[in-house]
Scaffold this motif. Structure first.
Motif, short mmCIF file in Angstrom:
data_model
loop_
_atom_site.label_atom_id
_atom_site.label_comp_id
_atom_site.label_asym_id
_atom_site.label_seq_id
_atom_site.Cartn_x
_atom_site.Cartn_y
_atom_site.Cartn_z
N PRO A 167 99.78 7.53 97.98
CA PRO A 167 99.06 6.77 99.08
C PRO A 167 100.26 6.54 100.19
CG PRO A 167 98.77 5.86 97.00
CD PRO A 167 99.53 7.06 96.92
N LYS A 168 101.34 6.38 99.79
CA LYS A 168 102.35 5.91 100.61
C LYS A 168 103.40 6.94 100.53
CE LYS A 168 102.04 1.17 101.51
NZ LYS A 168 102.41 -0.19 101.78
N ALA A 169 103.77 8.06 101.70
CA ALA A 169 104.91 8.76 101.79
C ALA A 169 106.07 7.92 101.77
CB ALA A 169 104.56 9.56 103.22
N GLY B 44 114.00 17.46 100.87
CA GLY B 44 113.68 16.31 101.68
C GLY B 44 115.04 15.63 101.97
N ALA B 45 115.30 14.79 103.44
CA ALA B 45 116.46 14.30 103.72
C ALA B 45 116.85 13.02 102.59
CB ALA B 45 116.29 13.49 104.97
N ASP B 46 115.72 12.75 101.68
CA ASP B 46 115.98 11.57 100.93
C ASP B 46 116.16 12.10 99.43
OD1 ASP B 46 113.69 12.50 100.57
OD2 ASP B 46 112.50 10.40 100.85
N GLY B 47 115.85 13.57 99.28
CA GLY B 47 115.96 14.17 98.12
C GLY B 47 114.72 14.31 97.38
N HIS B 48 113.74 14.06 98.23
CA HIS B 48 112.17 14.67 97.74
C HIS B 48 111.92 15.98 97.68
CE1 HIS B 48 110.66 14.43 102.03
NE2 HIS B 48 109.84 15.36 101.33
N VAL B 49 111.03 16.22 96.76
CA VAL B 49 110.53 17.66 96.73
C VAL B 49 108.98 17.44 96.66
CG1 VAL B 49 112.44 18.85 95.65
CG2 VAL B 49 110.83 17.83 94.22
N ALA B 50 108.36 18.61 97.09
CA ALA B 50 106.84 18.59 97.45
C ALA B 50 106.54 17.08 97.97
CB ALA B 50 106.13 18.89 96.06
N GLU C 228 122.93 13.71 91.27
CA GLU C 228 122.16 12.37 90.94
C GLU C 228 120.89 12.96 90.25
OE1 GLU C 228 122.44 9.81 94.33
OE2 GLU C 228 124.26 10.61 95.05
N ALA C 229 120.86 12.16 88.95
CA ALA C 229 119.46 12.68 88.09
C ALA C 229 118.36 11.92 88.60
CB ALA C 229 119.88 12.32 86.49
N ASP C 230 118.53 10.59 89.50
CA ASP C 230 117.31 9.95 89.99
C ASP C 230 116.74 10.38 90.73
OD1 ASP C 230 119.50 9.16 91.07
OD2 ASP C 230 118.77 7.16 91.36
N LEU C 231 117.23 11.58 91.74
CA LEU C 231 116.67 12.28 92.70
C LEU C 231 115.60 13.17 92.42
CD1 LEU C 231 119.71 12.95 95.36
CD2 LEU C 231 117.92 11.16 95.28
N PRO C 232 114.50 13.30 92.97
CA PRO C 232 113.29 14.37 92.63
C PRO C 232 114.11 15.72 92.58
CG PRO C 232 112.52 12.61 94.12
CD PRO C 232 113.95 12.40 94.14
N GLY D 138 112.09 6.95 93.57
CA GLY D 138 111.49 5.65 93.27
C GLY D 138 110.10 5.34 93.01
N GLN D 139 109.31 6.67 93.49
CA GLN D 139 107.81 6.37 93.37
C GLN D 139 107.31 6.57 91.96
OE1 GLN D 139 105.32 8.02 96.28
NE2 GLN D 139 106.47 6.84 97.81
#
Ligand code: 6PG
Length: 229
Positions: free
Chosen positions: A157-159, A131-137, A200-204, A142-143
């Motif tokens: 609940p909130k993408a 994802g553009a913010d580093g998300h996967v699945a 960056e270790a905090d990115l999913p 931060g969630q």
């Protein structure tokens, strides 16, 4: 990139009697799904043996254009895969929590166990996009879902990014129960986040683990500079 991914996917289908493939949503796998549904690839897939799952799903009706599994069905699975081998998330007539629980139970029934043992990984292959913010699945930066270790599937609940519909997502633990993970990352818009995801270790995307190899496939436009090799 899609051709390379197709070859890797097909190569591992003979390593297991009942191969399990965890598909992904988004745009990155579209060309791969198209290719796998065409010759010469389609007839190389032992359709009766292969089981298809999805790493995350948007909580929308099954035929909604936003549905991840609907895209995979339309391009690849319908008319080829036996109905019983397509493991979609139920999104109609259930709450988000119930949908996550039911998908976890479906995975556990397929696995024949409610624990993720290292001897037998849940998936032969997990496909992922970045994802553009580093998300996967649907594990967003931060969630709290990023820290869940005792579930295979979580409600979201909130993408953290559009489309802003609730999701359900496999956890890092479930994704890690895999013989191989394959990222497909394409386009100049992914170049900066791909470079960050390496560091960056905090990115999913940085937190993804597998029992086997994790393969990052980039097209030229997305390849971080300098290349991460
Ligand atoms: C989803 C996806 C998501 C996706 C990334 C990358 O449901 O949105 O599963 O994790 O893989 O957002 O999306 P693109 O391939 O479209 O860039």
């Amino acid at each position: 990139m899609a051709q390379l991914a197709a070859e890797r996917l097909i190569a591992l289908l003979d390593r297991s009697e009942r191969p399990s493939i965890c598909l992904t949503g988004g745009t990155s796998p579209i060309r791969l799904y198209q290719l796998l549904g065409e010759e010469p690839y389609a007839s190389r897939i032992p359709w009766s043996r292969v089981h298809w799952f999805i790493g995350d799903e948007r909580f929308v009706p099954p035929n909604d254009p936003l549905s991840n599994m609907a895209a995979a069905r339309r391009l690849l699975l319908d008319d080829r895969a036996p109905h019983a081998n397509i493991h979609a998330v139920r999104t109609a007539g259930v709450t988000l929590d119930e949908a996550a629980q039911a998908y976890e139970e479906e995975l556990q029934a397929f696995h024949g166990s409610d624990s993720l043992d290292t001897a037998t990984p849940l998936f032969d292959l997990v496909l992922l996009g970045l994802g553009a913010d580093g998300h996967v699945a649907s594990l967003f930066p931060g969630q709290q879902t990023m820290t869940v270790t005792d579930r295979w599937v979580v409600p979201v609940p909130k993408a953290g990014m559009e489309p802003y519909v609730p999701r359900i997502s496999l956890t890092f633990a479930a994704l890690a129960s895999s013989r191989e993970i394959l990222f497909q990352i394409a386009g100049a818009a992914k170049k900066a986040i791909a470079a960050r995801a390496m560091q960056e270790a905090d990115l999913p995307a940085h937190r993804v683990r597998s029992q086997g190899e994790i393969i990052w496939m980039f097209d030229k436009a997305a390849l971080p500079d300098p290349a991460p090799i």
